[in-house]
Motif scaffolding. Structure first.
Motif, PDB file in Angstrom:
ATOM      1  N   GLY A  70       0.616  10.311   2.172  1.00 15.37           N
ATOM      2  CA  GLY A  70       0.316  10.859   3.605  1.00 15.37           C
ATOM      3  C   GLY A  70      -0.641  12.204   3.451  1.00 15.37           C
ATOM      4  N   GLY A  71      -1.611  12.004   2.591  1.00 18.85           N
ATOM      5  CA  GLY A  71      -2.760  13.056   2.472  1.00 18.85           C
ATOM      6  C   GLY A  71      -2.136  14.258   1.388  1.00 18.85           C
ATOM      7  N   VAL A  72      -0.827  14.295   1.281  1.00 14.75           N
ATOM      8  CA  VAL A  72      -0.376  15.219   0.297  1.00 14.75           C
ATOM      9  C   VAL A  72       0.010  14.681  -1.030  1.00 14.75           C
ATOM     10  CG1 VAL A  72       1.462  16.846   0.079  1.00 14.75           C
ATOM     11  CG2 VAL A  72       0.712  16.217   2.254  1.00 14.75           C
ATOM     12  N   GLU A  73      -0.798  15.460  -2.097  1.00 12.90           N
ATOM     13  CA  GLU A  73      -0.370  14.944  -3.545  1.00 12.90           C
ATOM     14  C   GLU A  73       1.085  15.319  -3.935  1.00 12.90           C
ATOM     15  OE1 GLU A  73      -3.311  16.677  -5.981  1.00 12.90           O
ATOM     16  OE2 GLU A  73      -4.650  14.966  -5.813  1.00 12.90           O
ATOM     17  N   GLN A  74       1.848  14.305  -4.520  1.00 16.35           N
ATOM     18  CA  GLN A  74       3.055  14.356  -5.046  1.00 16.35           C
ATOM     19  C   GLN A  74       3.257  13.675  -6.200  1.00 16.35           C
ATOM     20  OE1 GLN A  74       6.275  13.055  -2.191  1.00 16.35           O
ATOM     21  NE2 GLN A  74       6.040  14.942  -0.984  1.00 16.35           N
ATOM     22  N   GLU A  83       0.693  -1.155   0.047  1.00 16.55           N
ATOM     23  CA  GLU A  83       0.009  -0.174   0.106  1.00 16.55           C
ATOM     24  C   GLU A  83       0.864   1.150  -0.133  1.00 16.55           C
ATOM     25  OE1 GLU A  83      -2.945  -0.273  -0.567  1.00 16.55           O
ATOM     26  OE2 GLU A  83      -3.186  -2.445  -0.552  1.00 16.55           O
ATOM     27  N   ASP A  84       2.101   1.073   0.176  1.00 17.29           N
ATOM     28  CA  ASP A  84       2.985   2.248   0.022  1.00 17.29           C
ATOM     29  C   ASP A  84       2.955   3.134  -1.407  1.00 17.29           C
ATOM     30  OD1 ASP A  84       6.024   3.584  -0.551  1.00 17.29           O
ATOM     31  OD2 ASP A  84       5.767   3.531   1.635  1.00 17.29           O
ATOM     32  N   GLU A  85       2.832   4.333  -1.277  1.00 16.76           N
ATOM     33  CA  GLU A  85       2.786   4.868  -2.694  1.00 16.76           C
ATOM     34  C   GLU A  85       4.078   5.097  -3.375  1.00 16.76           C
ATOM     35  OE1 GLU A  85      -0.610   6.952  -4.104  1.00 16.76           O
ATOM     36  OE2 GLU A  85      -0.793   4.827  -3.031  1.00 16.76           O
ATOM     37  N   PHE A  86       5.099   5.392  -2.634  1.00 16.01           N
ATOM     38  CA  PHE A  86       6.585   5.152  -3.426  1.00 16.01           C
ATOM     39  C   PHE A  86       6.801   3.639  -3.938  1.00 16.01           C
ATOM     40  CE2 PHE A  86      10.908   4.111  -3.269  1.00 16.01           C
ATOM     41  CZ  PHE A  86      11.532   5.222  -4.331  1.00 16.01           C
ATOM     42  N   VAL A  87       6.180   2.680  -3.150  1.00 13.80           N
ATOM     43  CA  VAL A  87       6.284   1.343  -3.669  1.00 13.80           C
ATOM     44  C   VAL A  87       5.590   1.089  -5.043  1.00 13.80           C
ATOM     45  CG1 VAL A  87       6.119  -1.233  -3.401  1.00 13.80           C
ATOM     46  CG2 VAL A  87       6.930   0.317  -1.609  1.00 13.80           C
TER      47      VAL A  87
END
Length: 273
Positions: free
Chosen positions: A202-206, A38-42
């Motif tokens: 974490g709730g911040v769009e990147q 579930e990690d976005e970077f992954v």
């Protein structure tokens, strides 16, 4: 994600990207085992390291990719990639949100495996053995077949190879054209994921490149992952062509069925969810 996990995921990507076994299914399975699915970077990393796999195709077939006198080759690739670019942009994220779970992926792996058991018999009289003989219409049709890979677990390679054989290509040429078509397709997906897509961190769009540059660990993982994916993909492509020429697709069908069954068993006993 640790550097060891990054290397393992890159090995999985390099091994499976060009085989008809679904790299997406394998990386989701491995990241589920690691507990980092579930990690976005992954999620972004799993797409970004396709760049290394792309370079493997270009390196192995550099004479074809850099022979600018054969402009028809580039036209066929452009035509072939258009369905994936358009339909992928419109529907890919929506489909993944619903089906990018181990259960549906395992089922698709098994179904695809059953299909591969019979592919060689279904198209045993194919005679198109040179990409010069692939018409623009055939390239477009193969491109639409490739779009089946939007369903996680299908395998972009399997879909485009089956599409090529359905259009009369020999299994070797179908595999090689699948490799060629992967370059613009995966380059577009990789660039979209790194430079255009917004990831919820974490709730911040990147954007992807912002996540990569956010720490030295991420930079190291990105570079290492692409290097490992490149080296392993070179080996995998050579291995696949040899196995394909000698044994056909049945071995990959059996593998998919076994892999899908194992995933279902692991889901049933709660090892992965």
């Amino acid at each position: 994600m640790t550097i060891i996990q990054a290397i393992i995921l890159a090995i999985v990507e390099g091994l499976t990207e060009f085989l008809p076994v679904s790299s997406t299914a394998h990386m989701i399975f491995v990241s589920s085992i690691f507990g980092i699915k579930e990690d976005e970077f992954v999620k972004m990393f799993q797409v970004a390291i396709q760049f290394g796999a792309i370079l493997a195709v270009v390196a192995l077939y550099w004479k074809k990719f850099f022979d600018f006198t054969r402009w028809q080759f580039y036209v066929k690739l452009i035509i072939g990639v258009m369905p994936a670019l358009i339909l992928g942009y419109l529907f890919d994220d929506k489909i993944e949100a619903v089906l990018e779970k181990p259960g549906p992926i395992a089922v698709v792996l098994i179904i695809g495996g059953i299909v591969l058991l019979f592919i060689d018999k279904m198209f045993k009289n194919n005679h198109i053995d040179n990409d010069d003989k692939i018409s623009n219409k055939k390239a477009l049709t193969i491109g639409f077949w490739q779009c089946l890979a939007m369903m996680p677990g299908t395998s972009r390679s399997a879909a485009s190879i089956i599409g090529g054989m359905q259009q009369g290509l020999t299994r070797r040429l179908a595999a090689e054209f699948s490799f060629f078509l992967a370059v613009p397709t995966m380059m577009a997906v990789t660039c979209y994921s790194i430079f255009l897509k917004k990831w919820n961190v974490g709730g911040v769009e990147q954007k992807g490149y912002q996540m990569i540059m956010s720490s030295q660990e991420h930079i190291t993982a990105f570079i290492t992952g692409n290097v490992v994916a490149f080296v392993v993909a070179v080996i995998a492509i050579k291995f696949f062509i040899g196995i394909l020429t000698k044994f056909g697709f049945k071995v990959w069908g059996i593998y998919r069925i076994i892999a899908g069954a194992i995933i279902l068993l692991l889901i049933a006993n709660g090892t992965i969810a």
